[in-house]
Design a protein around this motif. Structure first.
Motif, PDB file in Angstrom:
ATOM      1  N   GLU A  31       0.813  -1.224   0.000  1.00  0.00           N
ATOM      2  CA  GLU A  31       0.000   0.000   0.000  1.00  0.00           C
ATOM      3  C   GLU A  31       0.844   1.271   0.000  1.00  0.00           C
ATOM      4  O   GLU A  31       0.335   2.354  -0.286  1.00  0.00           O
ATOM      5  CB  GLU A  31      -0.918   0.052   1.235  1.00  0.00           C
ATOM      6  CG  GLU A  31      -1.805  -1.147   1.412  1.00  0.00           C
ATOM      7  CD  GLU A  31      -1.115  -2.246   2.215  1.00  0.00           C
ATOM      8  OE1 GLU A  31      -0.498  -1.970   3.258  1.00  0.00           O
ATOM      9  OE2 GLU A  31      -1.197  -3.399   1.775  1.00  0.00           O
ATOM     10  N   THR A  32       2.116   1.154   0.359  1.00  0.00           N
ATOM     11  CA  THR A  32       2.981   2.342   0.383  1.00  0.00           C
ATOM     12  C   THR A  32       4.000   2.327  -0.759  1.00  0.00           C
ATOM     13  O   THR A  32       4.992   3.041  -0.713  1.00  0.00           O
ATOM     14  CB  THR A  32       3.694   2.469   1.749  1.00  0.00           C
ATOM     15  OG1 THR A  32       4.478   1.304   1.985  1.00  0.00           O
ATOM     16  CG2 THR A  32       2.685   2.670   2.874  1.00  0.00           C
ATOM     17  N   ARG A  70      -1.998   4.532   5.508  1.00  0.00           N
ATOM     18  CA  ARG A  70      -1.699   3.232   6.124  1.00  0.00           C
ATOM     19  C   ARG A  70      -1.756   3.307   7.650  1.00  0.00           C
ATOM     20  O   ARG A  70      -1.793   2.291   8.326  1.00  0.00           O
ATOM     21  CB  ARG A  70      -0.312   2.774   5.670  1.00  0.00           C
ATOM     22  CG  ARG A  70       0.191   1.535   6.342  1.00  0.00           C
ATOM     23  CD  ARG A  70       0.489   0.444   5.347  1.00  0.00           C
ATOM     24  NE  ARG A  70       1.013  -0.750   5.947  1.00  0.00           N
ATOM     25  CZ  ARG A  70       0.317  -1.599   6.694  1.00  0.00           C
ATOM     26  NH1 ARG A  70      -0.939  -1.377   6.954  1.00  0.00           N
ATOM     27  NH2 ARG A  70       0.883  -2.677   7.190  1.00  0.00           N
TER      28      ARG A  70
END
Length: 181
Positions: free
Chosen positions: A36-37, A61
């Protein structure tokens, strides 16, 4: 338990060199990498914009509680000295009270990004932002050392930039950073 001590590298400044007595658990390293990052194509064409995109990924996040405060901390740290490695890689980083846990966001710039650092201007294509809780300075040294060593290898930045999607970026970095143990 496997532990990792990031070695010193003459290719990065003293800010990236770990303390000899600190070791970072391999599990801790794996815990900072999340698909997600990972951003395979940053939309910004400026240094500050690219860093802001990565800060927002960390905020989404839950790694960073206050994105504006952390962005300010990163930009203040950037003003202190160069965070650019040889080639096309930048490692902006900061410690802040707003950081909830050690975290990292990685973004690829489709075109070289003018990345002023110190007195120099660099064409950066890979930006790796590291967020460190203010009470954990030793963790930043271990992670910076491991990431600098990984991204200092000639093939790794090219593989990450060519990955094209967050899962592949994550897989490449996790395998290479985890392989340092």
């Amino acid at each position: 338990t496997l532990t990792m001590t990031a070695p010193r590298s003459s290719r990065v400044d003293a800010d990236f060199a770990p303390l000899p007595s600190h070791s970072l658990e391999v599990e801790e390293l794996a815990g900072v990498l999340h698909p997600e990052t990972m951003i395979p194509s940053l939309s910004s064409s400026t240094k500050i914009g690219a860093i802001k995109e990565l800060v927002n990924a960390l905020h989404s996040r839950g790694t960073v509680a206050d994105s504006l405060s952390f962005l300010q901390a990163v930009l203040e740290r950037e003003n202190l000295g160069s965070t650019v490695l040889e080639g096309e890689v930048a490692l902006p980083h900061a410690r802040s009270r707003t950081v909830q846990q050690l975290g990292m966001a990685v973004g690829v710039c489709p075109q070289p990004l003018n990345f002023p650092s110190g007195d120099d201007l660099h064409g950066v294509r890979l930006v790796c932002l590291i967020a460190v809780p203010s009470e954990s300075p030793a963790l930043s040294l271990g992670l910076l050392g491991a990431v600098a060593r990984t991204l200092g290898a000639a093939d790794v930045p090219q593989q990450v930039m060519a990955a094209g999607n967050p899962m592949d970026m994550h897989r490449i970095l996790a395998a290479r950073i985890g392989g340092l143990a």
